[in-house]
Write an enzyme that holds these catalytic residues in place. Sequence first.
Site, PDB file in Angstrom:
ATOM      1  N   ASP A  84       0.824  -1.207   0.000  1.00 40.77           N
ATOM      2  CA  ASP A  84       0.000   0.000   0.000  1.00 40.77           C
ATOM      3  C   ASP A  84       0.860   1.261   0.000  1.00 40.77           C
ATOM      4  O   ASP A  84       1.463   1.598   1.021  1.00 40.77           O
ATOM      5  CB  ASP A  84      -0.886  -0.045   1.257  1.00 40.77           C
ATOM      6  CG  ASP A  84      -1.765   1.171   1.410  1.00 40.77           C
ATOM      7  OD1 ASP A  84      -2.038   1.848   0.401  1.00 40.77           O
ATOM      8  OD2 ASP A  84      -2.182   1.450   2.551  1.00 40.77           O
ATOM      9  N   SER A  87       0.118   4.177   2.852  1.00 37.76           N
ATOM     10  CA  SER A  87       0.373   4.102   4.295  1.00 37.76           C
ATOM     11  C   SER A  87       1.824   3.638   4.469  1.00 37.76           C
ATOM     12  O   SER A  87       2.481   3.280   3.488  1.00 37.76           O
ATOM     13  CB  SER A  87      -0.601   3.132   4.981  1.00 37.76           C
ATOM     14  OG  SER A  87      -0.389   1.797   4.554  1.00 37.76           O
ATOM     15  N   ASN A  89       3.199   1.652   7.477  1.00 42.07           N
ATOM     16  CA  ASN A  89       3.545   0.671   8.511  1.00 42.07           C
ATOM     17  C   ASN A  89       3.421  -0.753   7.995  1.00 42.07           C
ATOM     18  O   ASN A  89       2.657  -1.012   7.066  1.00 42.07           O
ATOM     19  CB  ASN A  89       2.618   0.825   9.727  1.00 42.07           C
ATOM     20  CG  ASN A  89       2.934   2.075  10.525  1.00 42.07           C
ATOM     21  OD1 ASN A  89       2.515   3.166  10.156  1.00 42.07           O
ATOM     22  ND2 ASN A  89       3.681   1.915  11.593  1.00 42.07           N
ATOM     23  N   TRP A  91       2.092  -4.351   9.287  1.00 42.28           N
ATOM     24  CA  TRP A  91       1.311  -5.022  10.329  1.00 42.28           C
ATOM     25  C   TRP A  91       1.154  -6.472   9.935  1.00 42.28           C
ATOM     26  O   TRP A  91       0.842  -6.760   8.785  1.00 42.28           O
ATOM     27  CB  TRP A  91      -0.127  -4.543  10.411  1.00 42.28           C
ATOM     28  CG  TRP A  91      -0.422  -3.112  10.409  1.00 42.28           C
ATOM     29  CD1 TRP A  91       0.441  -2.056  10.444  1.00 42.28           C
ATOM     30  CD2 TRP A  91      -1.741  -2.568  10.387  1.00 42.28           C
ATOM     31  NE1 TRP A  91      -0.269  -0.897  10.438  1.00 42.28           N
ATOM     32  CE2 TRP A  91      -1.602  -1.181  10.406  1.00 42.28           C
ATOM     33  CE3 TRP A  91      -3.010  -3.133  10.369  1.00 42.28           C
ATOM     34  CZ2 TRP A  91      -2.700  -0.335  10.397  1.00 42.28           C
ATOM     35  CZ3 TRP A  91      -4.089  -2.284  10.359  1.00 42.28           C
ATOM     36  CH2 TRP A  91      -3.930  -0.892  10.380  1.00 42.28           C
ATOM     37  N   TYR A 125     -10.027   3.184  14.078  1.00 39.97           N
ATOM     38  CA  TYR A 125     -10.732   3.381  12.807  1.00 39.97           C
ATOM     39  C   TYR A 125     -12.130   3.875  13.074  1.00 39.97           C
ATOM     40  O   TYR A 125     -12.637   3.733  14.190  1.00 39.97           O
ATOM     41  CB  TYR A 125     -10.892   2.052  12.079  1.00 39.97           C
ATOM     42  CG  TYR A 125      -9.661   1.552  11.432  1.00 39.97           C
ATOM     43  CD1 TYR A 125      -9.122   2.216  10.349  1.00 39.97           C
ATOM     44  CD2 TYR A 125      -9.051   0.407  11.899  1.00 39.97           C
ATOM     45  CE1 TYR A 125      -7.991   1.725   9.749  1.00 39.97           C
ATOM     46  CE2 TYR A 125      -7.925  -0.079  11.293  1.00 39.97           C
ATOM     47  CZ  TYR A 125      -7.392   0.585  10.218  1.00 39.97           C
ATOM     48  OH  TYR A 125      -6.282   0.109   9.618  1.00 39.97           O
ATOM     49  N   ASP A 264      -1.767   5.927  -5.288  1.00 41.76           N
ATOM     50  CA  ASP A 264      -2.064   4.991  -4.202  1.00 41.76           C
ATOM     51  C   ASP A 264      -2.436   3.604  -4.698  1.00 41.76           C
ATOM     52  O   ASP A 264      -3.539   3.377  -5.183  1.00 41.76           O
ATOM     53  CB  ASP A 264      -3.201   5.575  -3.350  1.00 41.76           C
ATOM     54  CG  ASP A 264      -3.504   4.701  -2.132  1.00 41.76           C
ATOM     55  OD1 ASP A 264      -2.777   3.719  -1.901  1.00 41.76           O
ATOM     56  OD2 ASP A 264      -4.471   5.011  -1.422  1.00 41.76           O
ATOM     57  N   THR A 267      -5.851   1.806  -3.315  1.00 41.25           N
ATOM     58  CA  THR A 267      -7.214   2.254  -3.616  1.00 41.25           C
ATOM     59  C   THR A 267      -7.616   1.709  -4.983  1.00 41.25           C
ATOM     60  O   THR A 267      -6.890   1.873  -5.961  1.00 41.25           O
ATOM     61  CB  THR A 267      -7.299   3.800  -3.582  1.00 41.25           C
ATOM     62  OG1 THR A 267      -7.024   4.234  -2.256  1.00 41.25           O
ATOM     63  CG2 THR A 267      -8.677   4.297  -3.971  1.00 41.25           C
TER      64      THR A 267
END
Length: 375
Positions: A84, A87, A89, A91, A125, A264, A267
């Site tokens: 992505d 963003s 990070n 996870w 969120y 992006d 998306t």
Amino acid sequence: MFKISVVATLAASASALVKVPLTKMTTMRQAYRESGFVESPEMTKFNKYGATEDNVEIHNYMDAQFYGPISVGTPPVELNVIFDTGSSNLWVPSKQCTNCGSHPTYDDTASSSYGKNGTKFHIQYGSGPVDGFLSSDDVTVGKVLVKQQTFAEITNVQGLGMAYKVGKFDGILGLGWPSIAVDQIPPVFTTMVAQGAVDPVFSFYLSNTNGVDGELTFGGIDKSHYTGDLTYVPVTAKNYWTIGLDAMTVNGKPVTSVKKAIVDSGTSLIAGPKAEVKALAKMVGAFPFLNGEFLIGCKKAATAPDITITLSGKDYTLTAEDYIIHNGPLCLFAFVGIDIPAPAGPLWILGDPWMRKYYTVFDYGNSQVGFAKAA
Ligand SMILES: *[C@@H]1O[C@H](CO)[C@@H](O)[C@H](O)[C@H]1NC(C)=O
């Protein structure tokens, strides 16, 4: 399974191209739409670029479409992550996760290369919290070994909602700039480059190749995936991959007054200010559907006008063929209206329909983004 020594040897040369196959999935939004499910208000909240009260960027993976494999720990656990660029990070689901369903998980007690950190990790969120704690371990992306990458081990995925329960992805690997990383954790790509494993550039090809749905190349550019020359556009803000937007036009008529766009990979559509996308939809003959989306007659591909996007003085076109997305018996317009609040917005999001047409080079070292027609 136990490929550690091979991986370590291959990681040594900085100029090698490292390829990761990408797989396309039905987005959660699409799945809901097709099942006739009525979306709840929380699901309609597209909050990836909103800011919470503590000004932490929040994400909603209802719209993510492409994922690929990474492995974490020793022996390695293979996980699928969304790559992505919106963003920053990494996870992964933890063995200690209470609601991660059938996803494979990372067990730090089983990894000989695990490094304890323990700092709590939390994101709120619109649809709920995502909690966990930080750990570090060796992460392999393609054939690159990233040593002791700090990431979040997620123990509660409630905030990802149905997108996670039904989704094919296990985690998220953010490829945005370090400034938007939650808790200022150095992103995977930053670590990779700092360790000398790859040159500071990665490129996305989101079209079918050799039986896979796309390919992400770390450390360089794969010339076999585009035609003509790459044209570069400077990055204007190092948070998302933000670039200037000179203009967007249909038949020479401007359709936006917003001068900023982000590229992006997370998306699945091209997004822009609601009022402007509504007017644009009307110009091409699309009509309103759910959640800021539009339908368009499948047969319009032959007659609807081009949409021209001008970046750094160069015109890029999306033909009706490019912006009409076949979705069962219906056709979806590739543009969706989303008002991104300040300070991030207003902006346009050049998501997957754009990246399918234009091979995209994320040139971290020179702070620029390159485009060429994908082939
Ligand atoms: C945990 O990771 C964060 C982010 O990289 C770092 O700032 C912090 O010092 C680490 N804490 C420990 C206890 O290792």
